[in-house]
Enzyme design. Structure first.
Site, PDB file in Angstrom:
ATOM      1  N   LYS A 107      41.002  33.305  53.793  1.00  0.00           N
ATOM      2  CA  LYS A 107      41.456  31.925  53.947  1.00  0.00           C
ATOM      3  C   LYS A 107      40.308  30.966  54.281  1.00  0.00           C
ATOM      4  CE  LYS A 107      46.348  32.659  54.631  1.00  0.00           C
ATOM      5  NZ  LYS A 107      46.413  34.153  54.538  1.00  0.00           N
TER       6      LYS A 107
HETATM    7  C1  LIG Z   1      47.196  34.840  53.612  1.00  0.00           C
HETATM    8  C2  LIG Z   1      46.811  36.258  53.314  1.00  0.00           C
HETATM    9  C3  LIG Z   1      47.255  36.926  52.143  1.00  0.00           C
HETATM   10  C4  LIG Z   1      48.209  36.290  51.156  1.00  0.00           C
HETATM   11  O1  LIG Z   1      47.593  35.304  50.380  1.00  0.00           O
HETATM   12  P1  LIG Z   1      48.493  34.242  49.575  1.00  0.00           P
HETATM   13  O2  LIG Z   1      47.521  33.303  48.981  1.00  0.00           O
HETATM   14  O3  LIG Z   1      49.398  33.608  50.589  1.00  0.00           O
HETATM   15  O4  LIG Z   1      49.251  35.021  48.550  1.00  0.00           O
HETATM   16  C5  LIG Z   1      46.802  38.218  51.902  1.00  0.00           C
HETATM   17  N1  LIG Z   1      45.979  38.843  52.776  1.00  0.00           N
HETATM   18  C6  LIG Z   1      45.541  38.249  53.912  1.00  0.00           C
HETATM   19  C7  LIG Z   1      44.674  39.017  54.836  1.00  0.00           C
HETATM   20  C8  LIG Z   1      45.925  36.929  54.215  1.00  0.00           C
HETATM   21  O5  LIG Z   1      45.498  36.355  55.350  1.00  0.00           O
END
Ligand SMILES: *Cc1c(COP(=O)(O)O)cnc(C)c1O
Length: 438
Positions: A107
């Site tokens: 993120k």
């Molecule tokens: C947020 C997150 C996801 C999911 O990603 P999306 O873009 O919401 O599909 C997967 N793995 C981790 C570790 C995350 O923090």
């Protein structure tokens, strides 16, 4: 480039407005009026380019002249100060490690870019933007560290007291400066309710410019296409491999949507696997053509525990609501907790590689896809969305092994926690916000 809403009843806006607003007034998600294309020539010119140069080439097409090129280039260099390694498991299986940023999860790619764009546009408007987020952990930490020290912005984040892990709490409460953490005596739903109320409180909105930083913001989506492009170019340059497929651990489906964006831009991607855990509304839709969201189920891959994913509207829009055309590009595969644990073990036994549970979901899905569809030749890239150290319990269960703590995490654990304890009464949030410097 202009941006319009998936609900089509709001007027189209600039990237500035789309970034500051987040959600369109008609409740839809902003998407570019047309997806910029890279010609095969442009793509071969990018071979050998650095991650940041590739990111700049893509960002420029989406942002146009809304940010002068030299400043956009500075923004990108300021965002991506860490590596994006591609690790070889075997001769056609790779892991793209998206966890080398400050909060050890992917993120960071979206949040850091969104923060700098918000800061740039706020300075241009001579205003101070207050980002208000309710978090159950991962998004809040990426936002806290993304906006840390960004002029013309500040962050107020609400998290449920005692309901986030010690590591998450440390990430939420140590950014300092323009980032304020509110520890709410309540649960995540209380935090969300309070934030929603603030957004519709007329007296508050008369004095503050409030915005959210959740994953529906188009300026969090665009930068996630950078690492897809980077991986296709690196695979070509380093191993002579082209047209990889990507296995994407999915929750709100922002990550996968950004992949579709990269493919539409012209980067050579053969296929996607939407890897979900037991929260399988989208994987079932791709199979059956019927969207039937269910209440959220708790699993080992907690960041993917989403019953009704927010970016699904965008994904559907890109495929004109036609599940058959979506299914030509994307195979949905749901993975159970037992299979997740088995995949962590298998990756460790076969490749001496430690995966976190989210990455293991993508690995397990890739293996199933290869077995069932006889796609053994295509190079496969697993997106690794979190560092295994963030999920020590699951790793211990699966492997009976201690893993090393990266140095940036050690530094983080030593920082001093700073937060303000409030009750779950909205009045306390309003009075905190009113008490901030104007
Ligand atoms: C947020 C997150 C996801 C999911 O990603 P999306 O873009 O919401 O599909 C997967 N793995 C981790 C570790 C995350 O923090």
């Amino acid at each position: 480039m202009i941006y319009f809403s998936t609900n089509k009843s709001s007027i189209p806006v600039s990237i500035k407005k789309a970034t500051i607003e987040g959600l369109a007034p008609d409740g839809g998600l902003y998407i570019p009026s047309d997806i910029p294309r890279f010609s095969p020539d442009e793509i071969s010119h990018l071979e050998g380019a650095s991650f940041n140069n590739i990111a700049f080439a893509i960002a420029k097409k989406f942002i146009g002249d809304a940010i002068p090129p030299d400043q956009l280039s500075d923004i990108i260099d300021n965002c991506y100060t860490f590596d994006t390694p591609i690790v070889v498991l075997d001769n056609n299986t790779f892991v793209e490690e998206l966890f080398c940023g400050p909060t050890l999860a992917f993120k960071d790619y979206g949040a850091r870019f969104l923060a700098r764009l918000t800061g740039f546009f706020a300075a241009e408007e001579k205003t101070l933007i207050t980002v208000l987020v309710a978090t159950s952990g991962d998004t809040g930490s990426a936002v806290a560290y993304g906006f840390q020290g960004i002029a013309n912005t500040r962050v107020v984040l609400l998290y449920p007291s005692g309901k986030v892990s010690p590591l998450q709490e440390q990430q939420l409460t140590t950014a300092g400066g323009n980032v304020h953490a509110l520890e709410v005596q309540g649960d995540f739903d209380d935090c969300q309710r309070m934030v929603k109320q603030a957004f519709v409180d007329p007296s508050l909105n008369a004095s503050l410019t409030l915005t959210s930083a959740n994953s529906i913001n188009i300026s969090r989506l665009i930068p996630q296409s950078f690492y897809y492009a980077w991986a296709t170019l690196q695979l070509k340059e380093r191993y002579g491999l082209s047209n990889p497929l990507f296995s994407v651990p999915s929750g709100n489906y922002g990550n996968l949507t950004a992949g579709v964006l990269a493919k539409r831009m012209g980067f050579p991607i053969s296929h996607f696997i939407a890897a979900s855990n037991a929260n399988d509304s989208v994987t079932r839709y791709i199979d059956e053509g019927r969207y039937d969201p269910k209440p959220t189920i708790t699993t080992l891959s907690t960041a993917m525990d989403v019953g009704n994913p927010s970016n699904f509207a965008r994904l559907r829009y890109f495929y004109h609501n036609d599940h058959a055309s979506m299914a030509r590009d994307i195979t949905g595969i749901a993975v159970s907790d037992e299979e997740t644990i088995a995949a962590i073990r298998s990756a460790y036994d076969r490749f001496d590689y430690v995966m976190d549970p989210h990455t293991a979901v993508a690995f397990s899905a890739l293996e199933r896809y290869r077995r069932s569809e006889n796609h053994l030749e295509e190079p496969g890239i697993i997106l690794s969305t979190a560092h295994p150290v963030k999920f020590l319990e699951a790793i211990k269960n699966a492997l009976d092994k201690e893993i090393g703590i990266p140095s940036n995490l050690q530094e983080l654990m030593e920082k001093k926690k700073s937060s303000t304890l409030i009750s779950s009464d909205y009045k306390e949030l309003a009075s905190f916000l009113n008490g901030l410097d104007q």
